[in-house]
Design a protein around this motif. Structure first.
Motif: not given
Length: 353
Positions: A265-277
């Motif tokens: 099982i592989s889990l990948i999760h980059p998350q950030q505020i305002e990524p579209e900037q």
């Protein structure tokens, strides 16, 4: 037949969103709200939400859950205050002892036996003793990186590897999530928080892996987890967070569930505020290796804030109708948008009419 009666514990970004959504649904009513924020206590929830009260009974925020549950029959209490089992457990215990079902968006509650087996067993016994149900759910964990992969596997005759990736924006979430992700802190503070364990990052990899493994009978021996900073090159500001240039705007989390040295099982999760900037495209991706192989992509991501609110509101009547005990999303019917009458699901045989 009377409405499904709901109490809300926690009236931050997610709690208010859940309340606002429930007020638009049929056959359900918010009868009480508990929150410790002094600016809300004593105020009408309709004033806080900027929604006309209409012919609904007045509901004012209180700061004591026992007061919120006293003298009014409540079918379910939605707890939107914490992320970890150990922190939310006392709240769950207090509500269950009042004979009220619990739905919480605490991430670790999506599969609490993964890291807190003793507390999970205690909650299960407590719920059965008082004849109520307990469920933890949300967009992730709860759907996008676990249950959805499980559902897709229904079209396969064999699964050898599960890969779930979610590239998402943290902007819709409140102060608690900003703190857990280290939004706005320096790189040095981030490294220090990772080393001493004070920085949580994404909460839920253990739970998602355990849910997938349980559903698909894919045992694993260990779970490895990595946590890297996302450093912003520009100032970024979301409704509940701010990251100056050179500071932390998010976290890139990865995890691997291993059978011996084989990754299952592989889990990948980059998350950030305002990524579209900074030109980051969000999305949800699931790849299942086996027979036949399946690849799923949803672009852009399923909105994290609205998705969490929706999962809580849509699962609520099923929790009221469920068997007593500690449940996971594997125990409930397939989640769906409940646009009809909540009472038809919560009270299938006219119970509590």
């Amino acid at each position: 037949m009377r409405n499904v009666r709901v109490a809300l514990w926690g009236f931050g970004a997610m709690g208010k969103g859940i309340g606002q959504t429930l007020l638009s649904r049929k056959g359900v009513e918010v009868v009480s709200v508990c929150d410790r924020y002094e600016g809300y206590v004593g105020k009408s929830i309709y004033e806080i939400l900027n929604i006309p009260q209409g012919d609904r009974p007045q509901v004012q925020v209180v700061n004591d859950i026992h007061q919120a549950l006293a003298d009014k029959p409540v079918d379910c209490c939605v707890i939107a205050t914490d992320s970890f089992v150990k922190d939310v457990f006392p709240k769950i215990e207090a509500v269950v002892k009042e004979g009220v079902n619990v739905l919480t968006i605490a991430e670790e509650m999506s599969y609490p036996a993964a890291q807190e087996p003793e507390l999970a067993a205690k909650m299960d016994a407590l719920a059965k003793e008082h004849g109520v149900s307990i469920l933890g759910t949300g967009i992730n964990p709860g759907l996008m990186m676990d249950l959805l992969a499980v559902c897709l596997s229904g079209a396969m005759t064999e699964v050898t590897h599960v890969r779930c990736e979610r590239v998402n924006s943290l902007s819709p979430f409140g102060a608690t999530v900003m703190q857990e992700q280290g939004i706005g802190i320096t790189v040095e503070d981030f490294d220090r928080g990772v080393q001493d364990g004070s920085l949580a990052g994404h909460v839920g990899f253990h739970e998602s892996a355990a849910m997938i493994a349980k559903a698909l009978s894919i045992p694993y021996d260990s779970l490895q987890q990595q946590m890297l900073p996302i450093i912003t090159e520009v100032d970024r500001k979301s409704p509940h967070g701010f990251a100056a240039k050179g500071h932390i705007a998010g976290v890139n989390m990865t995890a691997q569930a291993l059978q011996g040295d084989q990754e299952v099982i592989s889990l990948i999760h980059p998350q950030q505020i305002e990524p579209e900037q900074v030109g980051v495209d969000t999305g949800d991706y699931i790849t299942l290796q086996g027979t036949p192989p399946i690849d799923m992509a949803v672009k852009p991501e399923v909105n994290g804030g609205l998705g969490t609110i929706a999962m809580a509101c849509n699962c609520l009547p099923f929790v009221v109708a469920a068997r007593p005990g500690l449940l996971t999303m594997l125990d409930l019917p397939v989640p769906r948008c409940v646009m009809g009458d909540y009472r038809e699901i919560a009270f299938p045989e006219g119970r509590h009419a």
